[in-house]
Design a protein around this motif. Structure first.
Motif, PDB file in Angstrom:
ATOM      1  N   TRP A  56      22.584 -78.971-107.262  1.00 36.03           N
ATOM      2  CA  TRP A  56      22.133 -78.765-105.876  1.00 36.03           C
ATOM      3  C   TRP A  56      21.316 -77.485-105.769  1.00 36.03           C
ATOM      4  O   TRP A  56      20.272 -77.453-105.114  1.00 36.03           O
ATOM      5  N   TRP A  72      15.841 -82.963 -97.119  1.00 40.88           N
ATOM      6  CA  TRP A  72      17.256 -83.007 -96.725  1.00 40.88           C
ATOM      7  C   TRP A  72      17.958 -84.240 -97.285  1.00 40.88           C
ATOM      8  O   TRP A  72      19.141 -84.187 -97.636  1.00 40.88           O
ATOM      9  N   VAL A  73      17.231 -85.335 -97.387  1.00 40.76           N
ATOM     10  CA  VAL A  73      17.818 -86.537 -97.979  1.00 40.76           C
ATOM     11  C   VAL A  73      18.187 -86.278 -99.429  1.00 40.76           C
ATOM     12  O   VAL A  73      19.289 -86.605 -99.892  1.00 40.76           O
ATOM     13  N   LEU A  95      21.178 -83.870 -99.721  1.00 36.38           N
ATOM     14  CA  LEU A  95      22.449 -84.510 -99.386  1.00 36.38           C
ATOM     15  C   LEU A  95      22.910 -85.425-100.513  1.00 36.38           C
ATOM     16  O   LEU A  95      24.091 -85.421-100.895  1.00 36.38           O
ATOM     17  N   LEU A 139      24.208 -83.392-103.369  1.00 36.71           N
ATOM     18  CA  LEU A 139      25.521 -82.819-103.084  1.00 36.71           C
ATOM     19  C   LEU A 139      26.631 -83.802-103.441  1.00 36.71           C
ATOM     20  O   LEU A 139      27.714 -83.410-103.869  1.00 36.71           O
TER      21      LEU A 139
END
Length: 688
Positions: free
Chosen positions: A637, A656-657, A660, A663
């Motif tokens: 990440w 952001w996709v 995420l 993560l």
């Protein structure tokens, strides 16, 4: 209309008849041993005529209420002071079995009255060859108008296994007796035995109506005996009815204490909290037992914890914690033809981990009770002397593992520990020191346990023998309440440290680490363990903390749970099942929260108290893999965050996709992104 009138008339007659019947037995509240009991208001059993008749008239046991005052009663009209003698005679019984054990043992014992109590001078275990053993306990004296100037007495007693039935492990059959007396004469002796703790299945009624002799005489040292009994009364543990506890806590939760056990199979059950013992009704096959405080219960293997366990904690307080490291061979003549006993310590025997045994010579699959059956086990129980018992134990083979490694529950070895403890004590306190006597003097009597009995095995003339410790303890709820209070208070009583505090904390699993040897049983929150004569069950509190809750356990389903919040639950039964006990840790928590942080688990998945090495290794590997995966996800990440921040080819939403997804999927997502980024770069080069 006429029909309706007839119906109403019949209903009225029936109701009047019922009221008339009920009024005869509606009862008056009288003070029982530890509470109030509803009694019939008229005496129609055990009347003056019944008891003065030398011949028995009746067809068996009656309701136990008739052994207490009925209707109008008053203090006794005479004192009783002298010797009561009942002969050995054949009892009636409700079974055709056990004909070798059908004689009431008889007794000749001094009694005296004190403030409404009938007190036997002899409160120890009365043993004679070929007979039931006998425990006499205090009762009551009073008078009733229909007894023609005589007074009444009743008292509880307990019949124990005859010495040649020691395989019964110290079972207890509880009875009650009554008679009439005045200053010169006495009636027949009427008794019945209608309750027991007998896991071996010796469940039946006994009763009788025997001649009795009374020899009035002064009691030697009566003033001293009266003072001692007054101290005993003053030190009694408060016993409150179960209904009072139900008014304080959720009754539905409290029912979990004895769930699935038929009420008639329960000898005693209750909870000790904040210095008060809340007791469920002590039922028999003929009503409630009149003297629940003095009902004796066969502790069975709870004897190991209260006898050997507390005994070792007392020795550790008196002589230092090094007593756990003493070697058995330094204090007993070990006749084994192998060297398995050479390194066995007192602590190893207490942990049931000697590495010595005859059956199931393999560590897996678990077979913790392999030595609790078979010829050696029976022969050991039947052996009549200490030397014979030790010889049978030392004839057993040697396991391929050493001491302290594998849990193997072996009752016979607890007796070896008892003999070794007694021998060690003699080296320190002198040849006249006896283990059980000193344990009573320095631990039990100071806390108010004056008359708890333990079976002893003969060890030559002139001494009381060696306490069995493997079983053989007969205990009352009053005794039990005081003992668990001592344990819950860290071995301290009235400012005196009676038991070694640090070793007691270890025995009660009050550490921040999971301890004990696994038994092979696994429950919802972890493995069952055994350590220093105490079992444990893993428990997770409502807020997610983990504890090993210690408990004592005996054959038949007897359990005493000592929750770390100071709440003790107990059940004495011979029902044969103890599944109910899984509820005890949660039940204790419902009364008050568990203190402290509990055990340091150090696990991310499969959290629990895990002790079985091979399972624990797998769980740790799973946790190591999870930690590694979390580390890779975090590194991926961070790498992606740095890389994607510098990239102008990825839209903010797409950034952001990717973050995420990374993560959650870690390096897999990072690899996908790198492939995506490379193709994007390649496409950009082609376009230019």
């Amino acid at each position: 209309m006429e029909y309706t009138k007839k119906v109403k008339t019949r209903i009225a007659v029936v109701m009047l008849s019922m009221l008339t019947f009920i009024s005869g037995y509606a009862g008056v509240w009288i003070s029982g041993d530890d509470g109030l009991s509803m009694q019939p208001s008229m005496r129609d059993h055990l009347t003056f005529e019944d008891l003065m008749n030398p011949e028995y008239s009746g067809d068996g046991p009656i309701d136990n209420r008739y052994f207490l005052p009925i209707g109008e009663s008053a203090p006794a009209l005479d004192d009783l002071r002298g010797t009561l003698t009942v002969p050995r005679m054949v009892m009636e019984k409700s079974t055709y079995r056990y004909n070798d054990y059908q004689n009431f043992p008889g007794f000749s014992v001094d009694f005296f009255t004190y403030e409404g109590y009938l007190v036997p001078v002899t409160r120890t275990l009365i043993v004679s060859p070929g007979n039931w053993s006998l425990i006499l306990s205090p009762g009551k004296v009073w008078s009733e108008p229909g007894d023609r100037g005589m007074s009444r007495a009743s008292f509880p007693f307990t019949l124990g296994s005859p010495p040649d039935r020691i395989t019964a492990g110290g079972e207890a059959h509880n009875g009650v007796a009554t008679f009439l007396f005045d200053s010169t004469q006495i009636s027949a002796f009427r008794f019945q035995v209608t309750q027991e703790t007998a896991p071996d299945g010796d469940i039946y009624d006994m009763w009788g109506h025997f001649p009795m002799e009374y020899h009035p005489a002064g009691i030697p040292d009566q003033e001293t005996l009266e003072a001692q009994f007054a101290d005993e009364l003053a030190s009694q543990m408060p016993i409150h009815p179960w209904s009072e506890l139900e008014s304080l806590y959720d009754p539905q939760v409290l029912t979990s204490l004895t769930v699935d056990i038929p009420p008639n199979e329960i000898s005693a059950a209750g909870i000790v909290v904040d210095g008060v013992l809340y007791l469920q009704p002590s039922l028999t096959r003929y009503g409630e037992y009149p003297y629940p405080r003095y009902m004796h219960h066969a502790a069975m293997s709870i004897s190991k914890s209260i006898g050997a366990g507390i005994g070792m904690l007392w020795l550790a307080q008196r002589y230092g914690e090094g007593v756990f490291d003493l070697h058995v061979t330094d204090y007993l003549e070990v006749s084994a033809n192998h060297d398995g006993w050479d390194e066995v310590t007192f602590g190893d025997v207490l942990n049931m981990a000697t590495g010595v045994g005859e059956y199931a010579p393999y560590p897996r699959p678990f077979d913790p009770t392999a030595n609790e059956s078979g010829g050696n086990y029976i022969n050991w129980y039947l052996a009549e002397t200490t030397a014979e018992k030790q010889s049978i134990v030392f004839e057993q083979g040697n396991y391929p593992w050493g001491p302290g490694e594998i849990f193997r529950y072996t009752s016979a070895q607890t007796f070896v520990l008892s003999a070794a403890m007694d021998a060690f004590l003699k080296t320190q306190a002198g040849p006249d020191a006896h283990l059980w006597e000193m344990l009573q003097e320095e631990v039990f009597r100071p806390i108010g346990v004056y008359h708890m009995t333990m079976i002893h095995v003969p060890n030559g003339p002139g001494n009381p023998g060696i306490p069995l410790m493997a079983s053989g303890l007969r205990i009352t709820v009053d005794d039990m309440g005081k003992i668990v209070t001592l344990l819950q208070n860290g071995g301290r009583h009235n400012g005196d440290q009676l038991l070694n505090a640090s070793k007691l904390a270890e025995a009660l699993y009050q550490t921040d680490q999971a301890i004990g040897l696994p038994s092979g049983k696994t429950f919802t929150f972890g493995d069952q363990a055994y350590h220093m004569s105490f079992w444990s069950i893993a428990h997770r509190t409502q807020d997610g903390r983990f504890f090993q809750v210690p408990f004592m356990s005996g054959s038949g389903g007897n359990t005493i749970f000592l929750a770390p919040n100071g709440v003790t639950t107990f059940v004495f039964t011979d029902f044969g099942q103890d599944a109910y006990s899984l509820n005890c840790p949660s039940l204790a928590e419902s009364i008050q929260p568990y203190p402290g942080e509990g055990i340091r688990i150090g696990l991310l998945v499969l959290k629990g108290v895990w002790l079985i090495p091979e399972n624990l290794q797998k769980i740790r590997i799973a946790n190591d893999l999870l930690l590694s995966w979390i580390g890779l996800c975090a590194a991926s990440w961070v790498f992606l965050l740095v890389h994607i921040t510098r990239s102008a080819r990825v839209t903010p939403r797409l950034k952001w996709v990717w973050l995420l997804i990374t993560l959650l999927l870690g390096p897999l997502s990072l690899l996908a992104y790198l492939i995506f980024d490379r193709r994007s770069r390649h496409a950009a080069v082609i376009e230019t």
